[in-house]
Design a protein around this motif. Structure first.
Motif, PDB file in Angstrom:
ATOM      1  N   VAL A 171       0.842  -1.199   0.000  1.00 28.90           N
ATOM      2  CA  VAL A 171       0.000   0.000   0.000  1.00 28.90           C
ATOM      3  C   VAL A 171       0.877   1.249   0.000  1.00 28.90           C
ATOM      4  N   ALA A 172       1.906   1.265   0.854  1.00 31.83           N
ATOM      5  CA  ALA A 172       2.812   2.417   0.918  1.00 31.83           C
ATOM      6  C   ALA A 172       3.510   2.621  -0.426  1.00 31.83           C
ATOM      7  N   PHE A 173       3.948   1.534  -1.044  1.00 37.23           N
ATOM      8  CA  PHE A 173       4.604   1.631  -2.352  1.00 37.23           C
ATOM      9  C   PHE A 173       3.641   2.190  -3.395  1.00 37.23           C
ATOM     10  N   GLY A 174       2.406   1.729  -3.380  1.00 42.56           N
ATOM     11  CA  GLY A 174       1.404   2.238  -4.317  1.00 42.56           C
ATOM     12  C   GLY A 174       1.141   3.721  -4.135  1.00 42.56           C
ATOM     13  N   LEU A 175       1.104   4.171  -2.883  1.00 43.17           N
ATOM     14  CA  LEU A 175       0.935   5.601  -2.628  1.00 43.17           C
ATOM     15  C   LEU A 175       2.150   6.385  -3.122  1.00 43.17           C
ATOM     16  N   GLY A 176       3.341   5.822  -2.950  1.00 43.41           N
ATOM     17  CA  GLY A 176       4.538   6.472  -3.475  1.00 43.41           C
ATOM     18  C   GLY A 176       4.460   6.635  -4.988  1.00 43.41           C
ATOM     19  N   GLU A 177       4.010   5.585  -5.662  1.00 42.67           N
ATOM     20  CA  GLU A 177       3.860   5.667  -7.126  1.00 42.67           C
ATOM     21  C   GLU A 177       2.849   6.729  -7.516  1.00 42.67           C
ATOM     22  N   MET A 178       1.739   6.781  -6.788  1.00 47.01           N
ATOM     23  CA  MET A 178       0.696   7.756  -7.097  1.00 47.01           C
ATOM     24  C   MET A 178       1.230   9.186  -6.955  1.00 47.01           C
ATOM     25  N   TYR A 179       1.929   9.446  -5.848  1.00 42.18           N
ATOM     26  CA  TYR A 179       2.469  10.790  -5.634  1.00 42.18           C
ATOM     27  C   TYR A 179       3.579  11.108  -6.640  1.00 42.18           C
ATOM     28  N   GLU A 180       4.378  10.123  -6.996  1.00 41.82           N
ATOM     29  CA  GLU A 180       5.435  10.370  -7.981  1.00 41.82           C
ATOM     30  C   GLU A 180       4.828  10.737  -9.332  1.00 41.82           C
ATOM     31  N   ARG A 181       3.799  10.023  -9.755  1.00 43.77           N
ATOM     32  CA  ARG A 181       3.133  10.347 -11.029  1.00 43.77           C
ATOM     33  C   ARG A 181       2.516  11.736 -10.989  1.00 43.77           C
ATOM     34  N   ALA A 182       2.028  12.141  -9.816  1.00 36.90           N
ATOM     35  CA  ALA A 182       1.409  13.463  -9.665  1.00 36.90           C
ATOM     36  C   ALA A 182       2.454  14.574  -9.562  1.00 36.90           C
ATOM     37  N   GLY A 183       3.743  14.200  -9.443  1.00 32.50           N
ATOM     38  CA  GLY A 183       4.801  15.206  -9.362  1.00 32.50           C
ATOM     39  C   GLY A 183       5.114  15.677  -7.956  1.00 32.50           C
ATOM     40  N   ASP A 184       4.502  15.083  -6.946  1.00 34.12           N
ATOM     41  CA  ASP A 184       4.760  15.446  -5.552  1.00 34.12           C
ATOM     42  C   ASP A 184       5.878  14.539  -5.031  1.00 34.12           C
ATOM     43  N   LEU A 185       7.115  14.927  -5.306  1.00 36.98           N
ATOM     44  CA  LEU A 185       8.254  14.069  -4.997  1.00 36.98           C
ATOM     45  C   LEU A 185       8.494  13.914  -3.498  1.00 36.98           C
ATOM     46  N   GLU A 186       8.211  14.939  -2.710  1.00 36.41           N
ATOM     47  CA  GLU A 186       8.405  14.819  -1.265  1.00 36.41           C
ATOM     48  C   GLU A 186       7.475  13.778  -0.663  1.00 36.41           C
ATOM     49  N   SER A 187       6.201  13.818  -1.041  1.00 41.03           N
ATOM     50  CA  SER A 187       5.259  12.812  -0.542  1.00 41.03           C
ATOM     51  C   SER A 187       5.617  11.429  -1.070  1.00 41.03           C
ATOM     52  N   ALA A 188       6.023  11.365  -2.334  1.00 40.32           N
ATOM     53  CA  ALA A 188       6.430  10.075  -2.911  1.00 40.32           C
ATOM     54  C   ALA A 188       7.597   9.498  -2.124  1.00 40.32           C
ATOM     55  N   ALA A 189       8.577  10.336  -1.802  1.00 42.10           N
ATOM     56  CA  ALA A 189       9.741   9.869  -1.044  1.00 42.10           C
ATOM     57  C   ALA A 189       9.320   9.370   0.336  1.00 42.10           C
ATOM     58  N   ASP A 190       8.400  10.070   0.980  1.00 42.46           N
ATOM     59  CA  ASP A 190       7.932   9.642   2.303  1.00 42.46           C
ATOM     60  C   ASP A 190       7.309   8.247   2.232  1.00 42.46           C
ATOM     61  N   TRP A 191       6.452   8.017   1.246  1.00 44.08           N
ATOM     62  CA  TRP A 191       5.784   6.718   1.138  1.00 44.08           C
ATOM     63  C   TRP A 191       6.737   5.630   0.676  1.00 44.08           C
TER      64      TRP A 191
END
Length: 123
Positions: free
Chosen positions: A22-42
C-alpha cells in the motif's frame, strides 16, 4: 466523536497485499502526480518495511529532488540518503537498478564539479 490516530491497520490490509504494498502504491501515485516529497515519504515507509523495489524507487526520487535543489546544501543530504538506499537495495543487478546507480554516480560527479567551481572563501 473522538478522533482516532491513524494506523496501517485502518487501511483494512488488502487481501492480496501488505502494508508495504500500500505504501509503495501511494509512493507511485504521488510520484506520477509530481509530488516528490510525498512520494519519497511513502517509498521510505515501504523500503523500511522491506519492500524490495521501494529502495530503488526511493533512491531515484531522492536523486530527482537533489537535482531540483542543487543550489542549496540540501542537495548533498538528498544525494547521501539516495546513495544509502540504492547501495542497500536487494536486487541491484537488473538493468533498471544499474541505470539508477549510474545516474546517482553522475549526480555525485556533477555535485563535486559544482563545488569545485565555487569561489574559494577569502580571509
Amino acid at each position: 466523536m473522538p478522533v482516532r490516530p491513524w494506523s496501517p491497520e485502518d487501511l483494512g490490509r488488502p487481501t492480496d497485499g501488505t502494508w508495504a504494498d500500500v505504501a509503495f502504491g501511494l509512493g507511485e501515485m504521488y510520484e506520477r502526480a509530481g509530488d516528490l516529497e510525498s512520494a519519497a515519504d511513502w517509498y521510505r515507509r515501504a523500503a523500511e518495511s522491506d519492500r524490495a523495489d521501494a529502495a530503488l524507487r526511493l533512491g531515484a526520487v531522492l536523486g530527482r529532488m537533489a537535482d531540483a535543489s542543487r543550489a542549496d546544501d540540501s542537495a548533498e543530504d538528498l544525494l547521501a540518503e539516495a546513495t544509502r538506499w540504492l547501495s542497500g537495495a536487494q536486487d541491484t543487478s537488473t538493468p533498471d537498478a544499474i541505470e539508477l546507480i549510474t545516474d546517482m554516480l553522475n549526480r555525485h560527479q556533477r555535485q563535486a564539479a559544482r563545488r569545485g567551481l565555487e569561489p574559494a572563501p577569502t580571509c
